[in-house]
Design a protein around this motif. Structure first.
Motif, short mmCIF file in Angstrom:
data_model
loop_
_atom_site.label_atom_id
_atom_site.label_comp_id
_atom_site.label_asym_id
_atom_site.label_seq_id
_atom_site.Cartn_x
_atom_site.Cartn_y
_atom_site.Cartn_z
N GLY A 619 -36.89 32.97 69.97
CA GLY A 619 -36.35 34.30 69.69
C GLY A 619 -35.03 33.88 68.64
N GLY A 620 -34.73 32.66 68.27
CA GLY A 620 -33.74 32.50 67.21
C GLY A 620 -32.82 31.81 67.97
N CYS A 621 -31.60 31.42 67.04
CA CYS A 621 -30.36 30.64 67.72
C CYS A 621 -29.21 31.53 67.92
CB CYS A 621 -30.04 29.53 66.47
SG CYS A 621 -31.29 28.08 66.29
N LEU A 622 -29.43 32.55 67.83
CA LEU A 622 -28.15 33.56 68.01
C LEU A 622 -27.63 33.47 69.50
CD1 LEU A 622 -26.60 35.88 66.74
CD2 LEU A 622 -28.02 37.47 67.84
N LEU A 623 -28.61 33.36 70.60
CA LEU A 623 -27.79 33.00 71.76
C LEU A 623 -27.08 31.80 72.07
CD1 LEU A 623 -28.07 34.33 74.83
CD2 LEU A 623 -29.96 33.15 75.34
N GLU A 624 -27.71 30.63 71.52
CA GLU A 624 -27.01 29.42 71.39
C GLU A 624 -25.76 29.64 70.70
OE1 GLU A 624 -27.76 24.81 70.18
OE2 GLU A 624 -29.41 26.17 70.42
N LEU A 625 -25.71 30.21 69.66
CA LEU A 625 -24.28 30.52 68.91
C LEU A 625 -23.33 31.38 69.83
CD1 LEU A 625 -22.51 30.49 66.54
CD2 LEU A 625 -23.66 32.41 65.65
N THR A 626 -24.13 32.24 70.66
CA THR A 626 -23.02 33.12 71.54
C THR A 626 -22.55 32.01 72.64
OG1 THR A 626 -24.43 34.83 71.06
CG2 THR A 626 -22.70 34.90 73.13
N THR A 627 -23.38 31.28 73.11
CA THR A 627 -22.86 30.03 74.03
C THR A 627 -21.83 29.28 73.49
OG1 THR A 627 -25.17 30.19 75.07
CG2 THR A 627 -23.68 28.54 75.57
N GLN A 628 -22.13 28.95 72.47
CA GLN A 628 -20.91 28.26 71.64
C GLN A 628 -19.81 28.57 71.67
OE1 GLN A 628 -21.58 24.70 70.64
NE2 GLN A 628 -20.15 24.38 69.27
N LEU A 629 -19.69 29.84 71.13
CA LEU A 629 -18.50 30.72 71.00
C LEU A 629 -17.86 30.83 72.21
CD1 LEU A 629 -19.53 33.29 68.22
CD2 LEU A 629 -17.89 31.53 67.86
N THR A 630 -18.42 31.47 73.33
CA THR A 630 -17.93 31.60 74.31
C THR A 630 -17.32 30.58 75.05
OG1 THR A 630 -19.75 33.28 74.86
CG2 THR A 630 -18.59 32.67 76.93
N ILE A 631 -18.03 29.23 75.05
CA ILE A 631 -17.39 28.14 75.70
C ILE A 631 -15.93 27.61 74.62
CG2 ILE A 631 -17.66 25.55 75.79
CD1 ILE A 631 -20.49 26.17 76.75
N ILE A 632 -16.20 27.60 73.57
CA ILE A 632 -14.89 26.68 72.74
C ILE A 632 -14.04 28.08 72.68
CG2 ILE A 632 -14.36 26.56 70.26
CD1 ILE A 632 -17.02 25.17 69.80
N MET A 633 -14.12 29.36 72.57
CA MET A 633 -12.90 30.29 72.46
C MET A 633 -12.42 30.26 74.08
SD MET A 633 -13.11 34.27 70.93
CE MET A 633 -11.92 35.36 71.22
N GLY A 634 -13.27 30.67 75.01
CA GLY A 634 -12.60 30.61 76.18
C GLY A 634 -11.81 29.32 76.72
N GLY A 635 -12.49 28.31 76.51
CA GLY A 635 -11.78 26.86 76.75
C GLY A 635 -10.87 26.69 76.02
N LYS A 636 -10.66 27.32 74.98
CA LYS A 636 -9.21 26.94 74.08
C LYS A 636 -8.09 27.84 74.63
CE LYS A 636 -7.71 27.42 69.42
NZ LYS A 636 -6.58 28.40 69.62
N ALA A 637 -8.62 29.22 75.09
CA ALA A 637 -7.67 30.03 75.27
C ALA A 637 -7.12 29.51 76.72
CB ALA A 637 -8.11 31.43 75.53
N ILE A 638 -7.86 29.19 77.92
CA ILE A 638 -7.54 28.72 78.88
C ILE A 638 -6.73 27.59 78.85
CG2 ILE A 638 -8.48 27.86 81.17
CD1 ILE A 638 -10.73 29.60 80.99
N TRP A 639 -7.19 26.39 78.25
CA TRP A 639 -6.66 25.15 77.74
C TRP A 639 -5.07 25.47 77.12
CZ3 TRP A 639 -5.97 20.24 79.18
CH2 TRP A 639 -5.24 19.54 78.26
N ASN A 640 -4.84 26.24 76.15
CA ASN A 640 -3.59 26.46 75.64
C ASN A 640 -2.54 27.06 76.59
OD1 ASN A 640 -4.25 25.30 73.40
ND2 ASN A 640 -4.93 27.09 72.38
N ASN A 641 -3.12 28.31 77.35
CA ASN A 641 -2.42 28.95 78.21
C ASN A 641 -1.71 28.09 79.37
OD1 ASN A 641 -1.79 31.48 77.26
ND2 ASN A 641 -3.99 32.07 77.70
N ILE A 642 -2.75 27.05 79.78
CA ILE A 642 -2.31 26.07 80.81
C ILE A 642 -1.37 25.38 80.46
CG2 ILE A 642 -3.18 24.48 82.08
CD1 ILE A 642 -5.70 26.00 82.83
#
Length: 931
Positions: A619-642
């Motif tokens: 089905g393409g790499c779009l879902l993998e790109l979504t996974t990458q964005l979710t982990i990096i963006m969410g992880g960065k936000a949680i890490w910075n706020n903590i």
């Protein structure tokens, strides 16, 4: 006495001009405050950068002639913001450690530090500041030097710094919100005006001492507010000398703090944040900010921007205004993004191609070719059933609509922010910011080369020659380039990891679905590789980010920019360039490179001649790109706020634990503030950088993740309150600074907005399967290419998976990678190629060229449409609203008229007096002759 008579010819004049003391003598407590600015006529004060006619005291170090403050005992008033006399306000506090009370010390070094500090404090006194020293209540080695700026000094430097001050009350301003039509709703969210009262508005003008009567001076003590007083004092502290070596002056409080001569320098908070001050003269602004802005219960309220600006200065105020406005605009993007997500979620059952993948008679019977050499087996297409269902949510028609919408949204945000920024410039009196920025002390200290200024034709000192500057720029650029290459190397390392572990996961994880093990449905080799690689990528990103922050500061310090603005802009570009590559490189790889250059099973492409290039899911790499964005963006936000919450809180908690044994003692305001955390010179820089990186995630890759604005919205709502809590409760008060705008971050956002159109168009064209599906639906599902009588998506999977003859592995593959081929005669792979036996077997077929043409046409059309809309919006929305322009012009007209009329009145009055005296003189001369 305070001075040697032969070293300063004006000392005698000081004693003559100072007001007499009732007792006939000057008490010891007042001797340290005899200052030329306070007692000399204003005509003796030069009007350039606060220099006085008193000789430079940088030479006092050799003369052993210092004027330093005498020690005063703490009067026990913990909330007091004044000297012990209760009259002079504390405008700044300097903290040092008394060398004579250190247990272990180097005598020579400490003596040098003491003499530099004494010379510096002597020069402060000669520049008109008044000092009072008090020992620490908790640690007798610490000494707090309180600094007060008298009225004459404030007036002199207000004129030098072109500070705008009130002329008369202004009744023209009618505040208007950017969401004016929703005022009935936003009023519910506003701060209660009975608690934080609106500031009185004034017509203002740059202060001039010779026009002092034109300004609105009701009370001298309140004319300069505490923030303005602190800014003026810091201006003086940053420019007073303390040493002169080889005709090179060393000066500035920053250099003294960095060298350890002073431990800290800061303005005071006005009270404790949890309760109001007992001092009736205290405005309690910190308490109000905590209660109505930083407290968690105020999370739904609008920010009290005027009070933030008044307490922390325009630079902090403009940051929170921008962050609040960005968050407001994210609300609209989040609503549309959630709508697009729900559209995909509700229509996933109608996703024909996903049904074919999951169907046991279609996907269950399609045997896919191995995706790596030797260890990877043949696999059935239906093991990607769950990922294909998820992909239907994100890879839908709503994704295209949302990508176009975000291209327009980012333009609206930037244009309306310019208008809001213009409103703030008018309301906060920064429209014509005239203050000329002075050179940084670090720059001045390195000025050893003498050159002739082309404009003034006078000698001036610079830190290095043109050749030396070229060498520095080359070395700095090389260092930045090296670190960017290091990031790219880490990305390549992640790619090699993906290629390696994919082989392991393919060999270990289940290959067939029997419906009994739920892990088999979700944990495919592709999913396991994607998740683990994203987590490792995030960890490496944070490690490199931490290291490079220090490297970037070292590079910028070596570059030696002249002003603080130049320094911040240079550091901004280095840090953003680095973080752009650091955070986004893995996303760019997945979006535009992974699965694009893989060859076909008989002739695969190898990385480094060893690792076979990885492929995307069917089905393409779009879902993998979504996974990458979710982990990096969410992880960065949680890490910075903590990090932002826990780090200063733990540091202050440790400090309180060390002082708990002496907690029964009453500590003064300055000592309480000293034990808070310093914000640092670049504290606000990191806050901007964090938000701009998030802005990039929201705009650059939003076509693959429509929930990104929602995550950013939730994060920003928390970010505003976390930053507010941190500034108000955990950090020392910052020195107020003027600022018209958000600086270099504005063009960076504009660049991201332009790039976002390209990236989202390319994600839809090359990463998602939307274009191949549309080509199949409109061209290849019906004759002459298809067999269906009407347009349909049925048969899409079978049409887009090419056929490979298994026996060709032996004939075409490198080194016969498969020893056990089983009973399979053919397998399928993701590509558009002719089948074996065709005259052009394994060459790209007509479908491939149709898809390529459609992708290129889509990119061109989408970019031109969005860029045209962006250009039209930018042209149609002026940067400054007509209403704000009228207000600015009206205020300028009335201000000039007011000053002109007052000037004419003074001239008329003076002319009348002169005429009366002339008539009287003529009359006196003629009367004897007539008699």
């Amino acid at each position: 006495g305070l001075h040697k008579p032969n070293t300063n010819p004006y000392i005698g004049l000081l004693y003559l001009l100072m007001p007499p003391h009732p007792s006939g003598d000057v008490p010891a407590s007042r001797r340290p405050f005899l200052t030329p600015h306070t007692h000399l006529p204003s005509s003796l004060v030069l009007e350039n950068l606060g220099q006085t006619i008193i000789p430079d005291l940088g030479s006092l170090e050799s003369q052993n002639d210092f004027r330093t403050p005498e020690f005063e005992e703490f009067n026990g008033k913990s909330d007091s913001l004044f000297f012990n006399d209760g009259q002079r306000r504390i405008d700044f506090v300097l903290v040092y450690e008394d060398e004579s009370r250190k247990e272990t010390s180097k005598k020579g070094t400490n003596e040098k530090q003491r003499r530099k500090r004494q010379a510096y404090e002597s020069n402060l006194i000669c520049h008109g500041l008044q000092l009072e020293a008090t020992r620490s209540v908790l640690d007798d080695k610490l000494v707090f030097v309180k600094v007060h700026a008298p009225w004459e000094v404030l007036c002199t430097y207000a004129e030098i710094m072109h500070i705008k001050l009130p002329l008369k009350p202004n009744d023209l301003k009618n505040r208007s919100s950017a969401f004016g039509t929703l005022n009935w709703f936003t009023k519910v969210l506003s701060v209660d005006e009975s608690i934080i009262k609106p500031e009185q508005e004034f017509f203002t003008a740059p202060f001039e001492k010779n026009r002092m009567n034109d300004f609105y001076i009701v009370d001298r003590d309140a004319f300069f507010n505490p923030a303005t007083r602190s800014r003026i004092v810091y201006f003086i502290l940053s420019r007073v000398k303390y040493q002169l070596i080889n005709n090179v002056s060393k000066f500035g409080i920053n250099r003294l703090v960095n060298s350890g001569i002073y431990k800290a320098a800061f303005p005071l908070h006005d009270c404790k944040f949890r309760r109001q001050s007992e001092d009736p003269s205290c405005p309690n602004e910190r308490y109000l900010l905590y209660r109505e802005w930083a407290h968690p219960r105020s999370i739904y309220k609008k920010q009290p921007l005027d009070l933030i600006r008044k307490y922390y200065g325009e630079k902090i105020g403009i940051y929170f205004a921008w962050l609040g406005y960005y968050t407001q605009m994210l609300l609209l993007a989040a609503v549309v993004g959630v709508a697009c997500f729900l559209y995909g979620y509700l229509n996933q059952d109608n996703c024909t191609w996903s049904k074919e993948v999951c169907h046991p008679d279609i996907g269950g019977k399609i045997i896919m070719c191995p995706q790596c050499d030797r260890l990877c087996p043949f696999w059935k297409l239906n093991i990607t059933c769950e990922s294909s269902k998820k992909l239907c949510i994100f890879d839908s028609f709503g994704t295209l609509v949302f990508a176009v919408f975000m291209g327009v949204w980012v333009t609206l945000f930037l244009e309306f922010w310019k208008r809001r920024q213009a409103e703030l410039e008018y309301e906060w009196d920064t429209v014509e910011l005239q203050q000329e920025e002075q050179a940084r002390p670090e720059y001045e200290a390195r000025c050893t080369h003498v050159v002739i200024n082309e404009i003034t034709q006078e000698e001036e000192r610079i830190p290095f020659t043109a050749w030396g500057k070229c060498i520095r720029i080359t070395l700095c650029a090389s260092a930045v380039f090296f670190w960017i290459l290091l990031i790219i190397a880490s990305v390549i390392g992640i790619i090699v990891y993906r290629l390696s572990v994919f082989i392991v996961f393919s060999a270990k994880l289940p290959k067939n679905i029997n419906g009994t093990d739920p892990i088999q449905k979700y944990l495919t080799p592709q999913t396991a590789t994607s998740i683990t690689a994203s987590i490792i990528s995030f960890i490496i990103i944070m490690i490199l980010n931490t290291i490079y922050e220090k490297v970037a500061i070292m590079i910028t310090n070596f570059e030696l920019p002249r002003t603080q603005t130049d320094y911040e802009n240079s550091l901004t570009m280095k840090m953003f360039l680095f973080q752009f590559v650091n955070y986004y490189s893995s996303c760019f790889y997945i979006a535009f490179f992974k699965g694009k250059f893989v060859g076909y099973p008989g002739d695969p492409v190898y990385w480094l001649g060893k690792y076979r290039n990885e492929e995307c899911d069917p089905g393409g790499c779009l879902l993998e790109l979504t996974t990458q964005l979710t982990i990096i963006m969410g992880g960065k936000a949680i890490w910075n706020n903590i990090q932002e919450v826990l780090l200063p809180w733990i540091m202050n908690l440790i400090g309180r634990f060390h002082r708990v044994s002496r907690s029964e003692k009453i500590t003064p305001r300055w000592e309480q503030d000293y034990h808070l955390q310093p914000m640092g010179k670049l504290g606000l820089f990191y806050e901007y950088l964090e938000m701009i990186i998030q802005f990039g995630f929201v705009t650059l890759f939003v076509a693959s993740f429509p929930l990104a604005p929602l995550l950013a919205l939730v994060n920003n709502i928390l970010e505003i309150r976390v930053d507010a809590w941190k500034l108000t409760t955990q950090f020392r008060r910052l020195v107020p600074e003027k600022a018209q705008d958000i600086g270099a971050w504005q063009p960076i956002m504009q660049g991201i907005a332009i790039l976002a159109v390209v990236t989202n168009a390319m994600i839809i064209a090359f990463t998602s399967d939307m274009i191949p599906r549309l080509v199949y639906y409109w061209s290849f599902s019906v004759p002459p290419y298809g067999d269906h009588t009407s347009y349909t998506m049925e048969g899409y999977i079978n049409n887009t998976l090419s056929i490979f003859k298994v026996v060709d592995f032996k004939n075409k593959s490198k080194g016969n990678p498969y020893s056990e081929l089983g009973n399979h005669t053919t397998c399928r792979y993701r590509d558009f190629r002719y089948p074996p036996g065709h005259p052009q077997e394994y060459k790209h077929n007509i479908y491939y060229w149709h898809v390529i043409a459609a992708k290129l046409a889509f990119i061109i059309v989408m970019e031109h449409i969005i860029y045209s809309v962006k250009f039209f919006i930018s042209y149609a929305i002026p940067d400054v609203s007509k209403r704000t322009k009228s207000k600015i012009q009206r205020e300028k007209y009335l201000t000039q008229k007011l000053l002109h009329e007052n000037h004419l009145k003074d001239m008329t009055k003076n002319m009348g007096v002169i005429a009366e005296r002339m008539i009287e003189a003529v009359d006196n001369n003629l009367r004897p002759k007539l008699e």
